[in-house]
Design an enzyme around this catalytic site. Structure first.
Site, PDB file in Angstrom:
ATOM      1  N   TYR A  87       0.803  -1.221   0.000  1.00  0.00           N
ATOM      2  CA  TYR A  87       0.000   0.000   0.000  1.00  0.00           C
ATOM      3  C   TYR A  87       0.843   1.281   0.000  1.00  0.00           C
ATOM      4  O   TYR A  87       0.286   2.378  -0.066  1.00  0.00           O
ATOM      5  CB  TYR A  87      -0.953   0.004   1.198  1.00  0.00           C
ATOM      6  CG  TYR A  87      -1.934  -1.144   1.168  1.00  0.00           C
ATOM      7  CD1 TYR A  87      -2.984  -1.160   0.251  1.00  0.00           C
ATOM      8  CD2 TYR A  87      -1.800  -2.216   2.032  1.00  0.00           C
ATOM      9  CE1 TYR A  87      -3.880  -2.218   0.208  1.00  0.00           C
ATOM     10  CE2 TYR A  87      -2.690  -3.279   1.997  1.00  0.00           C
ATOM     11  CZ  TYR A  87      -3.729  -3.275   1.083  1.00  0.00           C
ATOM     12  OH  TYR A  87      -4.609  -4.324   1.043  1.00  0.00           O
ATOM     13  N   HIS A 143      -4.693   6.120  -0.899  1.00  0.00           N
ATOM     14  CA  HIS A 143      -5.300   5.906   0.423  1.00  0.00           C
ATOM     15  C   HIS A 143      -4.281   6.095   1.547  1.00  0.00           C
ATOM     16  O   HIS A 143      -4.675   6.229   2.701  1.00  0.00           O
ATOM     17  CB  HIS A 143      -5.866   4.486   0.477  1.00  0.00           C
ATOM     18  CG  HIS A 143      -7.219   4.378   1.108  1.00  0.00           C
ATOM     19  ND1 HIS A 143      -8.106   5.431   1.240  1.00  0.00           N
ATOM     20  CD2 HIS A 143      -7.862   3.299   1.645  1.00  0.00           C
ATOM     21  CE1 HIS A 143      -9.216   5.013   1.828  1.00  0.00           C
ATOM     22  NE2 HIS A 143      -9.092   3.725   2.088  1.00  0.00           N
ATOM     23  N   TYR A 177      -5.204  -1.400   9.597  1.00  0.00           N
ATOM     24  CA  TYR A 177      -5.844  -1.232   8.292  1.00  0.00           C
ATOM     25  C   TYR A 177      -6.876  -0.115   8.438  1.00  0.00           C
ATOM     26  O   TYR A 177      -7.443   0.119   9.492  1.00  0.00           O
ATOM     27  CB  TYR A 177      -6.438  -2.527   7.714  1.00  0.00           C
ATOM     28  CG  TYR A 177      -5.352  -3.460   7.229  1.00  0.00           C
ATOM     29  CD1 TYR A 177      -4.831  -3.332   5.944  1.00  0.00           C
ATOM     30  CD2 TYR A 177      -4.806  -4.398   8.086  1.00  0.00           C
ATOM     31  CE1 TYR A 177      -3.802  -4.162   5.517  1.00  0.00           C
ATOM     32  CE2 TYR A 177      -3.770  -5.229   7.666  1.00  0.00           C
ATOM     33  CZ  TYR A 177      -3.264  -5.103   6.373  1.00  0.00           C
ATOM     34  OH  TYR A 177      -2.238  -5.893   5.958  1.00  0.00           O
ATOM     35  N   ASN A 185      -9.961   0.646   7.679  1.00  0.00           N
ATOM     36  CA  ASN A 185     -11.347   0.553   8.153  1.00  0.00           C
ATOM     37  C   ASN A 185     -11.488   0.325   9.650  1.00  0.00           C
ATOM     38  O   ASN A 185     -12.593   0.393  10.175  1.00  0.00           O
ATOM     39  CB  ASN A 185     -12.086  -0.542   7.383  1.00  0.00           C
ATOM     40  CG  ASN A 185     -12.205  -0.217   5.905  1.00  0.00           C
ATOM     41  OD1 ASN A 185     -11.822   0.865   5.449  1.00  0.00           O
ATOM     42  ND2 ASN A 185     -12.727  -1.149   5.144  1.00  0.00           N
ATOM     43  N   ASN A 220     -14.243   5.313   5.152  1.00  0.00           N
ATOM     44  CA  ASN A 220     -14.414   4.258   6.161  1.00  0.00           C
ATOM     45  C   ASN A 220     -13.496   4.404   7.368  1.00  0.00           C
ATOM     46  O   ASN A 220     -13.876   4.043   8.485  1.00  0.00           O
ATOM     47  CB  ASN A 220     -14.244   2.883   5.522  1.00  0.00           C
ATOM     48  CG  ASN A 220     -15.409   2.545   4.619  1.00  0.00           C
ATOM     49  OD1 ASN A 220     -16.528   2.995   4.826  1.00  0.00           O
ATOM     50  ND2 ASN A 220     -15.147   1.761   3.591  1.00  0.00           N
TER      51      ASN A 220
END
Length: 190
Positions: free
Chosen positions: A14, A19, A64, A66, A113
């Protein structure tokens, strides 16, 4: 004391994605202020330091995106900060042009989220935040694919300028000058 949280997803797959701009900003702050991110607590990588004369905790939750609220709740409880004043959350926003900032004292999750989860864990939506624009999702793209995608070379240059502006805004915010930060940085990128 301020807790400054950058949102993102852990693991190398990532790194550098849209994000993960929150993580990227924390890295820029840590480098500028020589803050070592070597503390592994509160489900986050953390560092302690001083910005503009104020004690700060930098944090990159490792839950993570969320589940970011788990880490934020633990940090707020442990350091006993007033999250309505002394918590700053940095995250990506697809409704803003690449590199554009939007600083707010409070607000809804706006479909994000990570922010939804923080609001759920805090029990309210009143905490300062800095949204960093990552550009609008093209119509043919899936949202998850878009935010987990990488910036183009041109976009990378623009978003990194946004990171520098975010650091400047944080310097104002930790000195109680959120209104000045909003006036100075809630502008369209030219």
């Amino acid at each position: 004391m301020y807790i400054i949280v950058g949102l993102g997803n852990p693991t190398s797959q990532y790194e550098g994605t849209r994000h993960n701009v929150g993580f990227d900003v924390i890295d820029v702050i840590a480098k500028k202020y020589n803050i070592s991110m070597d503390i592994r607590k509160h489900k986050a990588f953390c560092g302690k330091g001083i910005i503009a004369g104020q004690k700060v905790i930098l944090a990159k939750p490792q839950t993570y995106m969320n589940l970011s609220g788990e880490s934020v709740r633990s940090l707020v409880d442990y350091f006993k900060v007033d999250e309505e004043q002394e918590l700053i959350v940095i995250y990506d926003d697809i409704s803003l042009d690449v590199g554009q900032l939007r600083i707010r004292k409070k607000g809804s999750a706006g479909g994000h989220n990570g922010i939804k989860n923080i609001i759920a864990h805090l029990g309210h939506s009143v905490f300062p935040r800095i949204k960093v624009g990552v550009g609008e999702k093209p119509k043919q793209y899936d949202l998850a694919d878009y935010v987990l995608g990488h910036f183009s070379k041109e976009e990378r240059k623009i978003v990194e300028e946004g990171y520098c502006k975010t650091v400047n805004a944080i310097e104002l915010m930790v000195n109680g000058e959120i209104e000045t930060a909003m006036n100075d940085y809630n502008k369209k990128v030219k």
